[in-house]
Design a protein around this motif. Structure first.
Motif, mmCIF file in Angstrom:
data_model
loop_
_atom_site.group_PDB
_atom_site.id
_atom_site.type_symbol
_atom_site.label_atom_id
_atom_site.label_comp_id
_atom_site.label_asym_id
_atom_site.label_seq_id
_atom_site.Cartn_x
_atom_site.Cartn_y
_atom_site.Cartn_z
ATOM 1 N N LEU A 1 5.777 -0.267 -5.895
ATOM 2 C CA LEU A 1 5.709 -1.208 -4.770
ATOM 3 C C LEU A 1 6.129 -2.626 -5.127
ATOM 4 O O LEU A 1 6.495 -3.403 -4.256
ATOM 5 C CB LEU A 1 4.278 -1.255 -4.218
ATOM 6 C CG LEU A 1 3.713 0.045 -3.652
ATOM 7 C CD1 LEU A 1 2.244 -0.142 -3.276
ATOM 8 C CD2 LEU A 1 4.506 0.496 -2.444
ATOM 9 N N TRP B 1 0.825 -1.212 0.000
ATOM 10 C CA TRP B 1 0.000 0.000 0.000
ATOM 11 C C TRP B 1 0.854 1.254 0.000
ATOM 12 O O TRP B 1 2.021 1.228 0.364
ATOM 13 C CB TRP B 1 -0.924 0.012 1.217
ATOM 14 C CG TRP B 1 -0.214 0.097 2.537
ATOM 15 C CD1 TRP B 1 0.443 -0.922 3.177
ATOM 16 C CD2 TRP B 1 -0.054 1.264 3.355
ATOM 17 N NE1 TRP B 1 0.986 -0.461 4.346
ATOM 18 C CE2 TRP B 1 0.699 0.874 4.494
ATOM 19 C CE3 TRP B 1 -0.488 2.589 3.250
ATOM 20 C CZ2 TRP B 1 1.027 1.773 5.509
ATOM 21 C CZ3 TRP B 1 -0.164 3.483 4.268
ATOM 22 C CH2 TRP B 1 0.582 3.069 5.376
ATOM 23 N N ARG B 2 0.251 2.329 -0.449
ATOM 24 C CA ARG B 2 0.926 3.621 -0.353
ATOM 25 C C ARG B 2 -0.125 4.732 -0.416
ATOM 26 O O ARG B 2 -1.238 4.527 -0.922
ATOM 27 C CB ARG B 2 1.961 3.773 -1.481
ATOM 28 C CG ARG B 2 1.366 4.079 -2.812
ATOM 29 C CD ARG B 2 2.396 4.396 -3.894
ATOM 30 N NE ARG B 2 1.659 4.751 -5.084
ATOM 31 C CZ ARG B 2 1.951 4.362 -6.314
ATOM 32 N NH1 ARG B 2 2.983 3.602 -6.540
ATOM 33 N NH2 ARG B 2 1.201 4.744 -7.323
ATOM 34 N N GLU B 3 0.279 5.881 0.085
ATOM 35 C CA GLU B 3 -0.602 7.043 -0.020
ATOM 36 C C GLU B 3 -0.303 7.768 -1.318
ATOM 37 O O GLU B 3 0.809 7.709 -1.832
ATOM 38 C CB GLU B 3 -0.377 7.977 1.168
ATOM 39 C CG GLU B 3 -0.906 7.385 2.463
ATOM 40 C CD GLU B 3 -0.866 8.381 3.606
ATOM 41 O OE1 GLU B 3 -1.864 9.076 3.825
ATOM 42 O OE2 GLU B 3 0.182 8.451 4.269
ATOM 43 N N GLU B 4 -1.301 8.441 -1.845
ATOM 44 C CA GLU B 4 -1.155 9.228 -3.066
ATOM 45 C C GLU B 4 -1.110 10.703 -2.662
ATOM 46 O O GLU B 4 -2.091 11.235 -2.133
ATOM 47 C CB GLU B 4 -2.335 8.959 -3.996
ATOM 48 C CG GLU B 4 -2.344 7.556 -4.589
ATOM 49 C CD GLU B 4 -1.185 7.326 -5.550
ATOM 50 O OE1 GLU B 4 -0.880 8.217 -6.355
ATOM 51 O OE2 GLU B 4 -0.573 6.245 -5.481
ATOM 52 N N ASP B 5 0.044 11.334 -2.909
ATOM 53 C CA ASP B 5 0.271 12.670 -2.345
ATOM 54 C C ASP B 5 -0.738 13.734 -2.787
ATOM 55 O O ASP B 5 -1.268 14.459 -1.951
ATOM 56 C CB ASP B 5 1.690 13.140 -2.700
ATOM 57 C CG ASP B 5 2.718 12.064 -2.374
ATOM 58 O OD1 ASP B 5 2.469 11.306 -1.419
ATOM 59 O OD2 ASP B 5 3.737 11.967 -3.072
ATOM 60 N N VAL C 1 -3.826 3.585 -2.034
ATOM 61 C CA VAL C 1 -4.150 2.350 -2.751
ATOM 62 C C VAL C 1 -3.560 1.170 -1.998
ATOM 63 O O VAL C 1 -2.456 1.244 -1.468
ATOM 64 C CB VAL C 1 -3.619 2.347 -4.204
ATOM 65 C CG1 VAL C 1 -4.498 3.156 -5.104
ATOM 66 C CG2 VAL C 1 -2.185 2.821 -4.280
ATOM 67 N N LEU D 1 -2.151 7.287 -10.986
ATOM 68 C CA LEU D 1 -1.556 7.371 -9.657
ATOM 69 C C LEU D 1 -0.242 8.133 -9.743
ATOM 70 O O LEU D 1 0.223 8.466 -10.823
ATOM 71 C CB LEU D 1 -1.309 5.961 -9.138
ATOM 72 C CG LEU D 1 -2.535 5.047 -9.104
ATOM 73 C CD1 LEU D 1 -2.129 3.616 -8.844
ATOM 74 C CD2 LEU D 1 -3.515 5.513 -8.040
ATOM 75 N N LYS D 2 0.392 8.358 -8.589
ATOM 76 C CA LYS D 2 1.640 9.126 -8.596
ATOM 77 C C LYS D 2 2.792 8.349 -9.238
ATOM 78 O O LYS D 2 3.789 8.931 -9.659
ATOM 79 C CB LYS D 2 2.019 9.564 -7.183
ATOM 80 C CG LYS D 2 2.396 8.429 -6.248
ATOM 81 C CD LYS D 2 2.848 8.969 -4.902
ATOM 82 C CE LYS D 2 3.192 7.836 -3.948
ATOM 83 N NZ LYS D 2 3.569 8.301 -2.620
ATOM 84 N N LEU E 1 -10.096 -0.460 -9.111
ATOM 85 C CA LEU E 1 -9.187 0.690 -9.165
ATOM 86 C C LEU E 1 -9.202 1.391 -10.522
ATOM 87 O O LEU E 1 -9.286 2.608 -10.598
ATOM 88 C CB LEU E 1 -7.765 0.214 -8.846
ATOM 89 C CG LEU E 1 -6.940 1.049 -7.899
ATOM 90 C CD1 LEU E 1 -7.720 1.387 -6.644
ATOM 91 C CD2 LEU E 1 -5.664 0.313 -7.520
ATOM 92 N N GLY F 1 7.826 5.562 -5.837
ATOM 93 C CA GLY F 1 6.665 4.976 -5.152
ATOM 94 C C GLY F 1 6.242 3.604 -5.637
ATOM 95 O O GLY F 1 5.224 3.077 -5.187
ATOM 96 N N LEU G 1 2.101 0.969 -9.689
ATOM 97 C CA LEU G 1 2.219 0.097 -8.526
ATOM 98 C C LEU G 1 3.237 -1.009 -8.827
ATOM 99 O O LEU G 1 3.985 -1.417 -7.960
ATOM 100 C CB LEU G 1 0.865 -0.542 -8.202
ATOM 101 C CG LEU G 1 -0.262 0.422 -7.822
ATOM 102 C CD1 LEU G 1 -1.558 -0.345 -7.616
ATOM 103 C CD2 LEU G 1 0.094 1.190 -6.563
#
Ligand code: SF4
Lengths: 105, 336
Positions: free
Chosen positions: B56, A12-16, A39, B7-8, B241, B54, B11
């Motif tokens: 994963l 998981w990670r946060e989206e800034d 997510v 997304l940033k 998603l 970022g 994934l």
């Protein structure tokens, strides 16, 4: 009272950007329920959580529901009883997906 | 919860660490790709760039990843940086010792490509005698080492009628997941498509069976990565998603020379992980922008499933029609 733990297999990670947007919205009293700020994914399942969901998720590190709610009630403009009800339902959903597990104290 | 447009950072990265292979498969998408390989320090630095952005998880592919002598070293680096590490392999080089080393270097999951439950069919297709038995043995060694296993099967003429048999076979091997991949028509898959690809009607028949099995079976995860199942009322795993293909939305592909493409089957280079700013490519690539904002054309324009399907697999539409906004040629809607 049961402690709640994140399943370590969940990535998981946060989206800034959405996170900043959600907190800004909250400060202005806007409804940010639909803004996904993190997510989560495990084999076969993906989720996007809104800001409240994300803050609950981040605290699933062995705290109890009561501890999580007490910690969050200062940050969200909701009655504690309502917040508690939401948190319990949300965690039950995560537990059903295998994203969190409970452990007795 | 809302679905997201982008997304940033991805994934997952599918990273073709080498194009070399000890096999000779008829549907291979990388055989025709002569790109060079990055050396270990360059590759490690490139992976680190994606972690900082970022990302994963990383899935090694190729070619056969195990032909890289430094694979374990690279995997250890990745797992040490917190990435979830997996790969796709043909299994030929995985014995008990290698499986143990893979575990020790942090692999959490390995997918083995098996095209048929029948050894002779698999081996004729892959051009290597004994490869079926080796693949089966690899699954057992991996499982013993504590690595999650899956079987990856590219659906084509040699196996599309064997859904039940493939499921039974996967259960016998004790794998967690069975991935049915749609046939992408890239690389050799394109050259051999006339012999290997199914007709739209055959795809429909296959997906009817596969989705029925997926709903019914509990002890084996059946994974279908094809957005065109939306018209059968089925959802892909990533549906909560993003809609349609995940390329450029949840994942990216990196080639052995560091070139970045939206997915392994879309041969449009949008940058290079060594030379370019990764975030800049992810945020500003016009190709990714178009993939994230597809426009319905032809029959998709009036299709009730468009919202979920988004015209199906963009890679296939591009390979066969030249434009990824066109309807996926595998789609059976309004086809004879
Ligand atoms: S017509 Fe287009 S949107 Fe509809 S199912 Fe086929 S590919 Fe998908």
């Amino acid at each position: 009272m049961e402690k709640v733990f994140r399943n370590p297999d969940v990535l998981w990670r946060e989206e800034d950007d959405p996170k900043a947007q959600a907190w800004e919205g909250l400060a202005k009293g806007e409804d940010v329920e639909d803004v996904g700020t993190s997510v989560l994914f495990a084999d076969g399942t993906m989720l996007s959580l809104n800001v409240l969901g994300t803050e609950i998720w981040k605290r699933c590190d062995g705290r109890t529901v009561d501890e999580i709610v007490a910690d969050l009630s200062g940050q969200f403009d909701v009655e504690t009883a309502v917040l508690r009800e939401d948190a319990v339902a949300f965690l039950a959903e995560l537990a059903e997906k295998g994203f969190v597990r409970y452990e007795d104290r | 919860m809302k679905t997201v447009n982008y997304l940033k950072a991805p994934l997952t990265i599918n990273w073709a660490v080498t194009n070399r292979c000890n096999f000779n498969c008829q549907h291979c998408y990388s055989r025709t790709d002569p790109s060079e390989e990055l050396d270990t320090p360059t590759l490690v630095a490139a992976i680190d760039k994606t972690v900082k952005a970022g990302v994963l998880s990383i899935n090694f592919g190729g070619g056969e990843p195990l032909l890289r002598k430094d694979l374990l070293e690279i995997a250890s680096f990745c797992s040490g940086r917190g990435l979830r590490v997996s790969m796709n392999s043909n299994g030929y080089r995985i014995d008990r010792e290698t499986a143990g080393k893979l575990k020790a270097s942090g692999f959490s999951k390995v997918g083995i490509s098996i095209d048929s439950h029948i050894a002779s069919v698999h081996e004729a297709f892959r051009g290597i005698p004994g490869s079926h038995q080796k693949a089966v043995a690899a699954l057992a060694y991996l499982k013993e080492a504590g690595i999650k296993t899956s079987i990856s099967t590219v659906i084509c003429k040699i196996n599309h009628r064997a859904v039940q048999e493939l499921i039974t076979f996967a259960r016998q091997q004790g794998v967690q997941q069975l991935n049915f991949h749609n046939f992408k028509c890239s690389g050799l898959g394109y050259s051999n498509k006339d012999e290997l690809d199914l007709s739209a009607a055959e795809w429909k028949e296959f997906y009817l069976q596969a989705t029925a099995a997926k709903k019914e079976i509990r002890d084996l995860e059946i994974s279908l990565d094809d957005p065109i199942i939306a018209s059968l009322g089925m959802k892909t795993e990533t549906d909560s998603l993003v809609k349609g293909s995940i390329c450029g939305k949840l994942s990216l592909n990196i080639k052995s020379n560091g070139d970045i493409t939206p997915c392994g089957f879309i041969p449009i280079v949008i940058g290079n992980i060594v030379k370019d700013d990764f975030k800049e490519v992810w945020d500003n690539s016009q190709v990714l922008d178009r993939l994230r904002n597809k426009k319905p054309t032809g029959k998709c324009a009036s299709c009730a499933s468009y919202e979920d399907c988004l015209g199906g697999c963009s890679a296939r539409a591009l390979a066969l029609t030249g434009d990824f906004n066109n309807p996926d040629p595998h789609c059976w809607i309004n086809e004879p």
